[in-house]
Motif scaffolding. Structure first.
Motif, PDB file in Angstrom:
ATOM      1  N   ILE A   9       0.972  -1.221   0.032  1.00  0.00           N
ATOM      2  CA  ILE A   9      -0.098  -0.044   0.003  1.00  0.00           C
ATOM      3  C   ILE A   9       0.732   1.285   0.012  1.00  0.00           C
ATOM      4  O   ILE A   9       1.645   1.486   0.862  1.00  0.00           O
ATOM      5  CB  ILE A   9      -1.042   0.022   1.197  1.00  0.00           C
ATOM      6  CG1 ILE A   9      -1.752  -1.405   1.435  1.00  0.00           C
ATOM      7  CG2 ILE A   9      -1.632   1.387   1.204  1.00  0.00           C
ATOM      8  CD1 ILE A   9      -2.887  -1.253   0.129  1.00  0.00           C
ATOM      9  N   ILE A  11       0.549   5.159   0.429  1.00  0.00           N
ATOM     10  CA  ILE A  11      -0.475   6.156   0.985  1.00  0.00           C
ATOM     11  C   ILE A  11       0.488   7.072   1.846  1.00  0.00           C
ATOM     12  O   ILE A  11       1.420   6.899   2.651  1.00  0.00           O
ATOM     13  CB  ILE A  11      -1.452   5.448   1.998  1.00  0.00           C
ATOM     14  CG1 ILE A  11      -2.387   6.281   2.405  1.00  0.00           C
ATOM     15  CG2 ILE A  11      -0.693   4.796   3.065  1.00  0.00           C
ATOM     16  CD1 ILE A  11      -3.819   5.487   2.947  1.00  0.00           C
ATOM     17  N   LEU A  35      -9.023  -5.035   0.433  1.00  0.00           N
ATOM     18  CA  LEU A  35      -9.188  -4.573  -0.746  1.00  0.00           C
ATOM     19  C   LEU A  35      -9.578  -5.747  -1.667  1.00  0.00           C
ATOM     20  O   LEU A  35      -8.921  -6.842  -1.955  1.00  0.00           O
ATOM     21  CB  LEU A  35      -7.566  -3.867  -0.950  1.00  0.00           C
ATOM     22  CG  LEU A  35      -7.253  -2.525  -0.507  1.00  0.00           C
ATOM     23  CD1 LEU A  35      -7.105  -2.758   0.920  1.00  0.00           C
ATOM     24  CD2 LEU A  35      -6.068  -2.075  -1.238  1.00  0.00           C
ATOM     25  N   PHE A  68      -4.239  -3.593   6.302  1.00  0.00           N
ATOM     26  CA  PHE A  68      -4.772  -3.830   4.704  1.00  0.00           C
ATOM     27  C   PHE A  68      -4.531  -5.211   4.568  1.00  0.00           C
ATOM     28  O   PHE A  68      -3.580  -5.793   4.621  1.00  0.00           O
ATOM     29  CB  PHE A  68      -4.135  -2.937   3.795  1.00  0.00           C
ATOM     30  CG  PHE A  68      -4.326  -1.385   3.925  1.00  0.00           C
ATOM     31  CD1 PHE A  68      -5.549  -0.963   3.652  1.00  0.00           C
ATOM     32  CD2 PHE A  68      -3.620  -0.648   4.803  1.00  0.00           C
ATOM     33  CE1 PHE A  68      -5.928   0.540   3.759  1.00  0.00           C
ATOM     34  CE2 PHE A  68      -3.782   0.647   4.941  1.00  0.00           C
ATOM     35  CZ  PHE A  68      -4.954   1.203   4.531  1.00  0.00           C
ATOM     36  N   TYR A  75      -3.108  -9.294  -5.455  1.00  0.00           N
ATOM     37  CA  TYR A  75      -1.735  -8.559  -5.130  1.00  0.00           C
ATOM     38  C   TYR A  75      -0.889  -8.859  -6.433  1.00  0.00           C
ATOM     39  O   TYR A  75      -0.222  -7.888  -7.020  1.00  0.00           O
ATOM     40  CB  TYR A  75      -1.015  -8.839  -3.942  1.00  0.00           C
ATOM     41  CG  TYR A  75       0.322  -8.381  -3.918  1.00  0.00           C
ATOM     42  CD1 TYR A  75       0.609  -7.043  -3.460  1.00  0.00           C
ATOM     43  CD2 TYR A  75       1.260  -9.074  -4.149  1.00  0.00           C
ATOM     44  CE1 TYR A  75       1.767  -6.311  -3.665  1.00  0.00           C
ATOM     45  CE2 TYR A  75       2.735  -8.586  -4.099  1.00  0.00           C
ATOM     46  CZ  TYR A  75       2.974  -7.187  -3.827  1.00  0.00           C
ATOM     47  OH  TYR A  75       4.240  -6.717  -3.733  1.00  0.00           O
ATOM     48  N   GLY A  80       0.283  -4.425  -5.914  1.00  0.00           N
ATOM     49  CA  GLY A  80      -0.031  -3.327  -4.942  1.00  0.00           C
ATOM     50  C   GLY A  80      -1.164  -2.313  -5.270  1.00  0.00           C
ATOM     51  O   GLY A  80      -1.562  -2.111  -6.253  1.00  0.00           O
ATOM     52  N   ILE A  83      -3.504   4.645  -2.479  1.00  0.00           N
ATOM     53  CA  ILE A  83      -4.510   5.278  -1.991  1.00  0.00           C
ATOM     54  C   ILE A  83      -4.401   6.782  -1.683  1.00  0.00           C
ATOM     55  O   ILE A  83      -3.283   7.140  -1.372  1.00  0.00           O
ATOM     56  CB  ILE A  83      -5.215   4.627  -0.297  1.00  0.00           C
ATOM     57  CG1 ILE A  83      -5.339   3.291  -0.494  1.00  0.00           C
ATOM     58  CG2 ILE A  83      -6.254   5.652  -0.017  1.00  0.00           C
ATOM     59  CD1 ILE A  83      -5.628   2.530   0.755  1.00  0.00           C
ATOM     60  N   LEU A  96      -8.838   4.670  -4.654  1.00  0.00           N
ATOM     61  CA  LEU A  96      -7.982   3.453  -4.649  1.00  0.00           C
ATOM     62  C   LEU A  96      -7.511   3.037  -6.287  1.00  0.00           C
ATOM     63  O   LEU A  96      -8.393   2.592  -6.841  1.00  0.00           O
ATOM     64  CB  LEU A  96      -8.772   2.384  -3.739  1.00  0.00           C
ATOM     65  CG  LEU A  96      -8.211   0.877  -3.773  1.00  0.00           C
ATOM     66  CD1 LEU A  96      -6.921   1.131  -3.049  1.00  0.00           C
ATOM     67  CD2 LEU A  96      -9.277   0.086  -3.264  1.00  0.00           C
TER      68      LEU A  96
END
Length: 116
Positions: A9, A11, A35, A68, A75, A80, A83, A96
């Motif tokens: 992730i 972010i 997710l 997550f 994946y 990946g 966000i 997303l």
């Protein structure tokens, strides 16, 4: 045992805070979100979030206070996710997105075409 990946992730701090606040506002405890693929549209795959528990076939990444989870095959396909906060998405709301985007997907793949 669940696999843990680093950088599944991406972010920012602003994105994290906005996402955390959304979970808080909806009283999501513990803060564990999956997710998941929610379907396909003209612009490619669409992803959604749901409250769930990890399984042995998932990969897991903990970012501060949020866990997550994503199915390993999802994946592997998208490498990946990113966000984005509302501000990072230029006022278009939180977003997303997959890290790997299939260049073949897009408006040309729709039988009906896309509005421009």
């Amino acid at each position: 045992m669940n696999n843990t990946l680093v950088n599944m992730i991406d972010i920012s701090d602003a994105g994290y805070q906005e996402f955390f606040d959304l979970l808080e506002a909806n009283e999501i405890e513990p803060k564990i979100v999956r997710l998941a693929l929610a379907g396909f549209g003209c612009s490619g795959p669409r992803f959604g979030l749901m409250v769930d528990d990890p399984t042995d076939s998932d990969v897991v990444e903990i970012v501060k206070d949020i866990t997550f989870i994503v199915a390993k095959d999802l994946y592997d396909e998208y490498q990946g996710f990113v966000i984005l906060s509302d501000e990072e998405n230029y006022g278009g709301g939180m977003s997303l997105r997959p890290k790997k985007i299939d260049e073949a997907a897009g408006c040309s793949t729709c039988a009906t075409g896309c509005a421009v």
